[in-house]
Design a protein around this motif. Structure first.
Motif, short mmCIF file in Angstrom:
data_model
loop_
_atom_site.label_atom_id
_atom_site.label_comp_id
_atom_site.label_asym_id
_atom_site.label_seq_id
_atom_site.Cartn_x
_atom_site.Cartn_y
_atom_site.Cartn_z
N TYR A 162 48.97 6.26 -79.56
CA TYR A 162 47.82 5.81 -80.33
C TYR A 162 48.29 5.43 -81.73
O TYR A 162 49.16 6.09 -82.29
N SER A 163 47.67 4.40 -82.28
CA SER A 163 47.97 4.09 -83.68
C SER A 163 46.80 3.32 -84.28
O SER A 163 45.92 2.85 -83.57
N CYS A 164 46.81 3.25 -85.61
CA CYS A 164 45.87 2.39 -86.32
C CYS A 164 46.67 1.31 -87.02
O CYS A 164 47.85 1.49 -87.31
N GLY A 196 41.97 -1.75 -87.26
CA GLY A 196 41.54 -1.30 -85.95
C GLY A 196 42.44 -0.22 -85.37
O GLY A 196 43.36 0.26 -86.03
N ARG A 197 42.09 0.13 -84.16
CA ARG A 197 42.86 1.13 -83.42
C ARG A 197 43.58 0.48 -82.25
O ARG A 197 43.10 -0.51 -81.69
N ARG A 198 44.70 1.06 -81.88
CA ARG A 198 45.43 0.55 -80.71
C ARG A 198 45.76 1.71 -79.78
O ARG A 198 45.99 2.84 -80.23
N VAL A 199 45.78 1.41 -78.52
CA VAL A 199 46.29 2.35 -77.52
C VAL A 199 47.38 1.60 -76.78
O VAL A 199 47.12 0.55 -76.18
N SER A 240 49.62 3.09 -88.93
CA SER A 240 49.48 4.51 -89.30
C SER A 240 48.85 5.29 -88.14
O SER A 240 48.60 4.74 -87.08
N ASN A 241 48.58 6.59 -88.39
CA ASN A 241 47.88 7.46 -87.43
C ASN A 241 48.55 7.47 -86.06
O ASN A 241 47.88 7.39 -85.03
N GLU A 292 50.17 8.79 -82.84
CA GLU A 292 50.22 10.00 -82.02
C GLU A 292 50.86 9.62 -80.69
O GLU A 292 50.50 8.62 -80.10
#
Lengths: 192, 448
Positions: free
Chosen positions: A137-139, A156-159, A121-122, A124
Motif C-alpha cells: 500500500y502507498s499514497c 491518492g492511494r495505491r494498492v 508515502s504511507n 506498508e
C-alpha cells in the motif's frame, strides 16, 4: 493457486487485495526492497526514463485507475467498479502505446515538457496472495507543472502487487484511487 | 380540490447584445476571440442559448428502472433526471423551492423521492409536488398550500434513447429542433434496428476553455485530426493518419447549428482504438446496417467523422464517445464523457469499446490530451485585449455547397471544410440576437 501461476486474474479483484490487517506484515529486508522499488519508480517517471520504467513492469501487468463515482453509501454500486470506465485499465500493450505517444516528436502538448514530481508515502508491505508476491500500500502526490503558470495536483492511494521475477521485483498489479469524482484538470499525462 | 398552480415566475430577459457582427461575421468567415472571453457574452449565452435550447440530459439506458435517477446540468442549472413508474422520464431543477439547497447530492442512484437536507422538504420521484417537511404541523396551522410547491419541471422529449430537455415553453418541438440531423444520428443510435445504450458509467473532468471551442471542434473540424493527433495516431496505429482530403467521398452537413462531418470509409475512426476485433465487428454487422439504414449510411458506422448537436452535445462514431461540454463561466467547461454501444453487441465488444474510448478520448486518452491543450490556449490568449479583436479565419470551404444533394440537411463537399463551424457560430449569433424564439431566422439553404 492457478491464478498465482499465471500472474493473477483478469482484473484486480477485491478478493486478491485483502485488507492489510488480515495479512502478515512484512518487516524484513523485502519491505525495504519494496519501498526502494516504489521510490525509484517515482524518480524514473519524473525523469521520463521510459525504457527503465517499462522494464520494472511485469509482462502480465494490470494497471487500473477506476473513475470515481459520487454515489450514496447505500448504493451497492459503490464508489467505483470494475465494469465502469477507468482512467487506466491497461495491459502492457496499452501502457506501451501511451509511452509511444510521449515519445513522438509530434506530441505537441509535451514540448516544452510537463515537469513532474511524484511524492510517495504511507508505504506498508504485506505478504502477497501467492508466494513470491508482496502486497504494497502507498499514497502518492503528483504535482505537474506546464508552461509558466499551469500546476495540477493529484493525490491518492495505491494498492500494488509486486512479484519477484528473475530475481527482481516487478509491478504485477496496481490499483490507483483518487478521491476526486471529477478530475479538476484537463488530463493525466503521466502515470501514477 | 386542487387549486390551479400559481404561474412560475418568468425568467428575466435582458436586451440582446448589439454589434455582434463586428466579432462574428460568418458571411466572410471572420470571428474574434472576444466570443470566448467576455463575461457579458457568457451571461447572454446562459439566457438566450442554454435556457432556450433543447439540451441533452441522459440516455434512457442509464435509467432502466422506476426511481432511477441521475444528476446533471442544463447550462449552469443543476437538474435531476428521473425515471417514473409510468416509464416516462422527468427532468426537474435540483434545487429546493424553500431555500434553494440541492435536494440530491449523488450523481446517480435509485430513490422513491428526494428530501432536502436543510429543512426536510420532501418530494416524490416526480418532483412535481411537495409531500411534507420537518415540523409540518406548523405549516399546516398557517394554511400553507403544499400543492403550490414542487421542483420546477422542464419539457422533456427523446430521440432513440437520447433524452433532451428545455426550460423554454416557446422552443420548437425536439423533432423540429433536430430536423434532418436525426437521419445521421441513426448511424450511431440505431444502426441495426436494436438500438444503443450507454456502457460503463460516466467520467467527468474539467478543461479551462470556452465551451464553444470544444463544441466547434466536434461540429466540423477534422482538419485538426491529422495534425493535432499525429502522435496519438502513430502510437495507436503505428503510422500517421492518412490525409483526410485524399479520401474518395466525404461530406459536411449541418442544420440549425448542428453539424456532422463524415467520410465513407466505414472504420477510420474505429481503427484508432487499436482493436482489430472492433473493426471486424463493424465489418460483420455492416450488411445488417445496410439492410436497416441503406448502403450509404452503412459506410458511416465507424468512419472518420464527428458531430455536435447544438449547443453542447457531441459524439464520435467509431470511437463511440459521447460527451457534453458543460459551460462553467466563459473560460471553463466540465466535460462529461460516456461510451455508447449497440445493445445487440457481444459483451466483450462492448467492453473493448469501454476501454478503447478511454484510451483515445478521455482525460487519459492519447488523442484528447492534445485537444485539451489546444482548446485551453485558444481561450486563454484572448485575455489579451488586442488579441481578442484579432480576426480568426473560419472561411475554409466557402462555395462548396452541393445544392442538388440527395442527402438531408445543408450538404457541403468534403469534410475538411469549415462550413459547419460557420453554421454553428451563425446559429449562436442568431440566438443571442433574437429576443424570442420566433425571431430566430431560418438560415437553412442559405449558408455558404
Amino acid at each position: 493457486m492457478a491464478a498465482c501461476a499465471d500472474g493473477g486474474g483478469d482484473v484486480m479483484a477485491e478478493s486478491n487485495l485483502m485488507q492489510g490487517n488480515e495479512r502478515m506484515a512484512v518487516l524484513d529486508e523485502r519491505a525495504r526492497k519494496a519501498e526502494a522499488f516504489l521510490l525509484r519508480e517515482a524518480r524514473l517517471l519524473d525523469d521520463e526514463r521510459w525504457d527503465d520504467w517499462l522494464a520494472i513492469l511485469s509482462p502480465d501487468i494490470h494497471y487500473w485507475m477506476p473513475g470515481i463515482e459520487n454515489r450514496r453509501r447505500e448504493d451497492r454500486l459503490g464508489t467505483y467498479s470494475e465494469k465502469h470506465m477507468a482512467y487506466f485499465d491497461d495491459r502492457l500493450r496499452d501502457i506501451e502505446r501511451r509511452v509511444a505517444r510521449f515519445r513522438q516528436p509530434s506530441a505537441w502538448a509535451e514540448n516544452p515538457p510537463t515537469r513532474n514530481v511524484h511524492l510517495i508515502s504511507n508505504i506498508e508491505v504485506f505478504e502477497g496472495e501467492c508466494s513470491g508476491e508482496l502486497l504494497v500500500y502507498s499514497c502518492f502526490m503528483n504535482l505537474r507543472s506546464r508552461g509558466l503558470d499551469e500546476q495540477h495536483q493529484l493525490v491518492g492511494r495505491r494498492v500494488d502487487v509486486l512479484r519477484w521475477e528473475d530475481g527482481r521485483l516487478r509491478l504485477l498489479r496496481r490499483k490507483v484511487l483518487i478521491p476526486n469524482a471529477m478530475l479538476l484538470c484537463k488530463n493525466i499525462n503521466t502515470f501514477l | 380540490m386542487t387549486k390551479e398552480r400559481i404561474p412560475l415566475r418568468p425568467i428575466d430577459t435582458t436586451p440582446p447584445l448589439r454589434n455582434l457582427d463586428r466579432i462574428c461575421d460568418m458571411e466572410s468567415g471572420r470571428l474574434s476571440g472576444k466570443v470566448f472571453w467576455d463575461d457579458e457574452i457568457y451571461q447572454q449565452e446562459l439566457e438566450k442559448i442554454f435556457a432556450r435550447c433543447w439540451l441533452f440530459v441522459a440516455h434512457e439506458s442509464q435509467l432502466p428502472n422506476a426511481g432511477d435517477y441521475l444528476t446533471t446540468s442544463m447550462g449552469e442549472d443543476e437538474v435531476l433526471v428521473v425515471r417514473q413508474k409510468d416509464r416516462s422520464i422527468r427532468v426537474m431543477l435540483n434545487a429546493c423551492p424553500h431555500r434553494g439547497n440541492k435536494v440530491c447530492f449523488s450523481e446517480a442512484g435509485n430513490a422513491r423521492g428526494f428530501i432536502c437536507n436543510y429543512h426536510g422538504w420532501s418530494f416524490g420521484a416526480d418532483g412535481g409536488r411537495l409531500m411534507g417537511m420537518h415540523e409540518s404541523k406548523c405549516y399546516e396551522e398557517s394554511g400553507f398550500d403544499k400543492s403550490q410547491h414542487g421542483l420546477r419541471q422542464a419539457r422533456v422529449d427523446s430521440y432513440k434513447g437520447l433524452v433532451f430537455a428545455t426550460f423554454s415553453d416557446e422552443a420548437p418541438s425536439l423533432e423540429e429542433y433536430l430536423g434532418p440531423m436525426t437521419w445521421y444520428l441513426d448511424v450511431v443510435l440505431d444502426m441495426d434496428g436494436e438500438g444503443s445504450e450507454f456502457f460503463g458509467g460516466c467520467i467527468r473532468s474539467t478543461i479551462e476553455c470556452n465551451w464553444k471551442v470544444a463544441a466547434e471542434n466536434f461540429v466540423g473540424d477534422i482538419l485538426h485530426g491529422g495534425w493535432t493527433h499525429d502522435s496519438a495516431a502513430r502510437a495507436m496505429l503505428g503510422s500517421a493518419v492518412a490525409n483526410v482530403s485524399d479520401m474518395p467521398e466525404s461530406y459536411s452537413v449541418n442544420w440549425n447549428g448542428h453539424g456532422y462531418e463524415f467520410g465513407t470509409d466505414v472504420v477510420g475512426n474505429a481503427a484508432t482504438l487499436g482493436e482489430k476485433n472492433i473493426n471486424k465487428y463493424l465489418h460483420t454487422i455492416r450488411p445488417r446496417v445496410a439492410e436497416h439504414l441503406g448502403e450509404f449510411r452503412s459506410k458511416l458506422i465507424g468512419a472518420i467523422s464527428s458531430a455536435t448537436i447544438f449547443p453542447n452535445f457531441s459524439y464520435l462514431p467509431g470511437q463511440n464517445t459521447v460527451r457534453i461540454w458543460q459551460p462553467r463561466g466563459p473560460h471553463k467547461i466540465e466535460l462529461y464523457t460516456w461510451t455508447i454501444v449497440n445493445k445487440s453487441a457481444p459483451e466483450e465488444i462492448k467492453d473493448m469499446w469501454r476501454k478503447g474510448c478511454m484510451m483515445t478520448f478521455s482525460p487519459t486518452g492519447v488523442f484528447e490530451m492534445d485537444d485539451g491543450e489546444n482548446w485551453e490556449y485558444c481561450t486563454k490568449t484572448s485575455r489579451g485585449l488586442v488579441t481578442r479583436y484579432q480576426d480568426l479565419y473560419v472561411g475554409l470551404g466557402m462555395h462548396t455547397r452541393i445544392d442538388d444533394s440527395e442527402l438531408p440537411g445543408n450538404v457541403f463537399r468534403g469534410q475538411i471544410n469549415e462550413c459547419n463551424s460557420r453554421a454553428f457560430y451563425q446559429r449562436w449569433k442568431d440566438l443571442l440576437e433574437a429576443p424570442t424564439w420566433a425571431d430566430v431566422p431560418d438560415r437553412n439553404g442559405r449558408m455558404r
